[in-house]
Scaffold this motif. Sequence first.
Motif, PDB file in Angstrom:
ATOM      1  N   MET A  89       0.859  -1.197   0.000  1.00  0.00           N
ATOM      2  CA  MET A  89       0.000   0.000   0.000  1.00  0.00           C
ATOM      3  C   MET A  89       0.890   1.241   0.000  1.00  0.00           C
ATOM      4  O   MET A  89       1.795   1.367   0.813  1.00  0.00           O
ATOM      5  CB  MET A  89      -0.903  -0.005   1.243  1.00  0.00           C
ATOM      6  N   ALA A  90       0.632   2.164  -0.927  1.00  0.00           N
ATOM      7  CA  ALA A  90       1.413   3.396  -1.035  1.00  0.00           C
ATOM      8  C   ALA A  90       1.266   4.228   0.239  1.00  0.00           C
ATOM      9  O   ALA A  90       0.232   4.149   0.925  1.00  0.00           O
ATOM     10  CB  ALA A  90       0.943   4.193  -2.245  1.00  0.00           C
ATOM     11  N   PRO A  91       2.292   5.048   0.564  1.00  0.00           N
ATOM     12  CA  PRO A  91       2.253   5.829   1.807  1.00  0.00           C
ATOM     13  C   PRO A  91       0.991   6.681   1.955  1.00  0.00           C
ATOM     14  O   PRO A  91       0.372   6.704   3.028  1.00  0.00           O
ATOM     15  CB  PRO A  91       3.509   6.695   1.710  1.00  0.00           C
ATOM     16  N   PHE A  92       0.591   7.391   0.876  1.00  0.00           N
ATOM     17  CA  PHE A  92      -0.604   8.240   0.989  1.00  0.00           C
ATOM     18  C   PHE A  92      -1.848   7.389   1.210  1.00  0.00           C
ATOM     19  O   PHE A  92      -2.720   7.743   2.018  1.00  0.00           O
ATOM     20  CB  PHE A  92      -0.782   9.097  -0.273  1.00  0.00           C
ATOM     21  N   THR A  93      -1.936   6.277   0.499  1.00  0.00           N
ATOM     22  CA  THR A  93      -3.092   5.387   0.648  1.00  0.00           C
ATOM     23  C   THR A  93      -3.160   4.833   2.064  1.00  0.00           C
ATOM     24  O   THR A  93      -4.250   4.746   2.660  1.00  0.00           O
ATOM     25  CB  THR A  93      -3.021   4.234  -0.363  1.00  0.00           C
ATOM     26  N   LEU A  94      -2.001   4.475   2.625  1.00  0.00           N
ATOM     27  CA  LEU A  94      -1.951   3.963   3.999  1.00  0.00           C
ATOM     28  C   LEU A  94      -2.405   5.036   4.987  1.00  0.00           C
ATOM     29  O   LEU A  94      -3.189   4.756   5.906  1.00  0.00           O
ATOM     30  CB  LEU A  94      -0.533   3.495   4.335  1.00  0.00           C
ATOM     31  N   LEU A  95      -1.919   6.266   4.799  1.00  0.00           N
ATOM     32  CA  LEU A  95      -2.315   7.370   5.679  1.00  0.00           C
ATOM     33  C   LEU A  95      -3.824   7.612   5.576  1.00  0.00           C
ATOM     34  O   LEU A  95      -4.508   7.801   6.599  1.00  0.00           O
ATOM     35  CB  LEU A  95      -1.550   8.641   5.300  1.00  0.00           C
ATOM     36  N   TYR A  96      -4.356   7.580   4.371  1.00  0.00           N
ATOM     37  CA  TYR A  96      -5.795   7.785   4.166  1.00  0.00           C
ATOM     38  C   TYR A  96      -6.583   6.681   4.861  1.00  0.00           C
ATOM     39  O   TYR A  96      -7.612   6.946   5.504  1.00  0.00           O
ATOM     40  CB  TYR A  96      -6.100   7.804   2.665  1.00  0.00           C
ATOM     41  N   PHE A  97      -6.102   5.456   4.740  1.00  0.00           N
ATOM     42  CA  PHE A  97      -6.768   4.319   5.395  1.00  0.00           C
ATOM     43  C   PHE A  97      -6.797   4.502   6.911  1.00  0.00           C
ATOM     44  O   PHE A  97      -7.831   4.289   7.558  1.00  0.00           O
ATOM     45  CB  PHE A  97      -6.050   3.019   5.025  1.00  0.00           C
ATOM     46  N   ILE A  98      -5.681   4.915   7.493  1.00  0.00           N
ATOM     47  CA  ILE A  98      -5.611   5.123   8.948  1.00  0.00           C
ATOM     48  C   ILE A  98      -6.592   6.212   9.376  1.00  0.00           C
ATOM     49  O   ILE A  98      -7.302   6.077  10.381  1.00  0.00           O
ATOM     50  CB  ILE A  98      -4.169   5.474   9.370  1.00  0.00           C
ATOM     51  N   LEU A  99      -6.652   7.297   8.602  1.00  0.00           N
ATOM     52  CA  LEU A  99      -7.597   8.378   8.916  1.00  0.00           C
ATOM     53  C   LEU A  99      -9.043   7.885   8.843  1.00  0.00           C
ATOM     54  O   LEU A  99      -9.882   8.278   9.665  1.00  0.00           O
ATOM     55  CB  LEU A  99      -7.401   9.553   7.960  1.00  0.00           C
ATOM     56  N   SER A 100      -9.336   7.022   7.864  1.00  0.00           N
ATOM     57  CA  SER A 100     -10.691   6.495   7.750  1.00  0.00           C
ATOM     58  C   SER A 100     -11.051   5.642   8.969  1.00  0.00           C
ATOM     59  O   SER A 100     -12.201   5.656   9.424  1.00  0.00           O
ATOM     60  CB  SER A 100     -10.850   5.686   6.461  1.00  0.00           C
ATOM     61  N   VAL A 101     -10.074   4.920   9.515  1.00  0.00           N
ATOM     62  CA  VAL A 101     -10.308   4.120  10.719  1.00  0.00           C
ATOM     63  C   VAL A 101     -10.572   5.028  11.923  1.00  0.00           C
ATOM     64  O   VAL A 101     -11.502   4.784  12.711  1.00  0.00           O
ATOM     65  CB  VAL A 101      -9.111   3.189  11.005  1.00  0.00           C
ATOM     66  N   VAL A 102      -9.780   6.082  12.052  1.00  0.00           N
ATOM     67  CA  VAL A 102      -9.956   7.026  13.165  1.00  0.00           C
ATOM     68  C   VAL A 102     -11.342   7.664  13.104  1.00  0.00           C
ATOM     69  O   VAL A 102     -12.049   7.760  14.120  1.00  0.00           O
ATOM     70  CB  VAL A 102      -8.858   8.109  13.127  1.00  0.00           C
ATOM     71  N   LEU A 103     -11.738   8.111  11.911  1.00  0.00           N
ATOM     72  CA  LEU A 103     -13.059   8.729  11.755  1.00  0.00           C
ATOM     73  C   LEU A 103     -14.171   7.745  12.085  1.00  0.00           C
ATOM     74  O   LEU A 103     -15.186   8.117  12.679  1.00  0.00           O
ATOM     75  CB  LEU A 103     -13.229   9.245  10.318  1.00  0.00           C
ATOM     76  N   TYR A 104     -13.969   6.502  11.717  1.00  0.00           N
ATOM     77  CA  TYR A 104     -14.960   5.464  11.995  1.00  0.00           C
ATOM     78  C   TYR A 104     -15.147   5.292  13.500  1.00  0.00           C
ATOM     79  O   TYR A 104     -16.290   5.240  13.991  1.00  0.00           O
ATOM     80  CB  TYR A 104     -14.502   4.150  11.368  1.00  0.00           C
ATOM     81  N   VAL A 105     -14.056   5.226  14.228  1.00  0.00           N
ATOM     82  CA  VAL A 105     -14.125   5.049  15.683  1.00  0.00           C
ATOM     83  C   VAL A 105     -14.827   6.236  16.336  1.00  0.00           C
ATOM     84  O   VAL A 105     -15.692   6.076  17.209  1.00  0.00           O
ATOM     85  CB  VAL A 105     -12.714   4.855  16.275  1.00  0.00           C
ATOM     86  N   VAL A 106     -14.473   7.438  15.884  1.00  0.00           N
ATOM     87  CA  VAL A 106     -15.083   8.657  16.441  1.00  0.00           C
ATOM     88  C   VAL A 106     -16.587   8.689  16.159  1.00  0.00           C
ATOM     89  O   VAL A 106     -17.388   9.116  17.001  1.00  0.00           O
ATOM     90  CB  VAL A 106     -14.401   9.908  15.853  1.00  0.00           C
ATOM     91  N   ALA A 107     -16.974   8.221  14.974  1.00  0.00           N
ATOM     92  CA  ALA A 107     -18.374   8.324  14.551  1.00  0.00           C
ATOM     93  C   ALA A 107     -19.247   7.168  15.032  1.00  0.00           C
ATOM     94  O   ALA A 107     -20.467   7.194  14.827  1.00  0.00           O
ATOM     95  CB  ALA A 107     -18.444   8.405  13.026  1.00  0.00           C
TER      96      ALA A 107
END
Length: 388
Positions: A1-19
């Motif tokens: 997984m490319a660095p930007f894609t990995l960072l985007y994936f991590i952010l999506s997980v964080v948003l999921y937990v918050v929501a």
Amino acid sequence: MAPFTLLYFILSVVLYVVALPLLAYFSFKQKYKESIPARFFLFKNPKFKNSDGVWFHVCSLGEARALKPVLDLLSSCDIKITTVTQTGQSEAKKYDADVRYLPYEMFLPFWIKKQAFLIVLEAEFWFLLFSVARAKGARVILLNARISQKSAKKYLQFAWFYKKLLSHVEIIYAQSEADKNRFLALGAKNIEVIGNIKLAAKISKTKEYKKPQGESIVAGSTHEGEEESVLKSFVEYKKQSNAKLFIVPRHPERFEAVFELMRRYADKNSLTLSRFSHDKEFDTDMVLVDVMGELNNIYAISDIAILGGAFRDDVGGHNPLEPAFFGCKIITGKHFFHQKELFKYVHHVQYVEPSEIHKALMASRELPPSMVEEKINLQPVINRILKN
């Protein structure tokens, strides 16, 4: 997984937990009771059964319905469809296709199976959808692609992001030259203008109703706040016309609230009122059409269509092709930014403020019916898919 894609994936997980608390809360709402569990918890939403098919992703009812002429030309293909909304899901299930809800982005790397094509309609821009599908071997196409004038500035503020997203796309079939230029400004490549695929849709009625005596007015696909403006105008117009009003709300969960609003106006102005679901008749002054899938049948017996979704500034209007096909004289609001391309093809439309609906009704007496003349050629799209 490319660095930007990995960072985007991590952010999506964080948003999921918050929501999560909000997601759990909205899961009990009628409007989301099926879509949220499926999209955010994968409840009854497994992977597609097979690989190497043609996967279409649409958002809601209008886009799912617009697929029909395309799918009719791809009857030999293994078709998959994902949707976002429950109404879109219901419409998609009418096709001979494997239908799912599109999961939230963080699930996509584990959920997506390799397909020959991923064809995304209109403005459903999900980074992990595009990048993961392409990484797994799908050729990504944007069909009926659009960026509204209202949204263009917001997209340009994140042009660097959309350039990355659109780099995964093989070709963009845009609705208009204006849309093409907006995609070019975001760094997109290989764009063709073919028009709006909704022009290719076969418009028909499913039932035959007898047109009531007098003038028939339908308020179609209305949203909260619009019905009251229509009712105020109709009450005034009724004083000078033997007219009947049929209201068809856009969302079924609003049927009860709209009926109560209509009841207040009926009682105050000595008008008769009925619900279509009770007797399927049009013999009262006002009728709430509280059954899904009847709008075209109502257009077919109406003289004037007050098209909702454009009297508010946050919806963007609805498809004018259907009332125009049935020869209705169309009245709509001025906020039709999501349907601007379609309205370009429809002649004899009155665009008014909510307070001007009565004036437009009066003017309709001297105006010809609305009409559509233009067509679209889907063959370039079909050829690309079939020559895979």
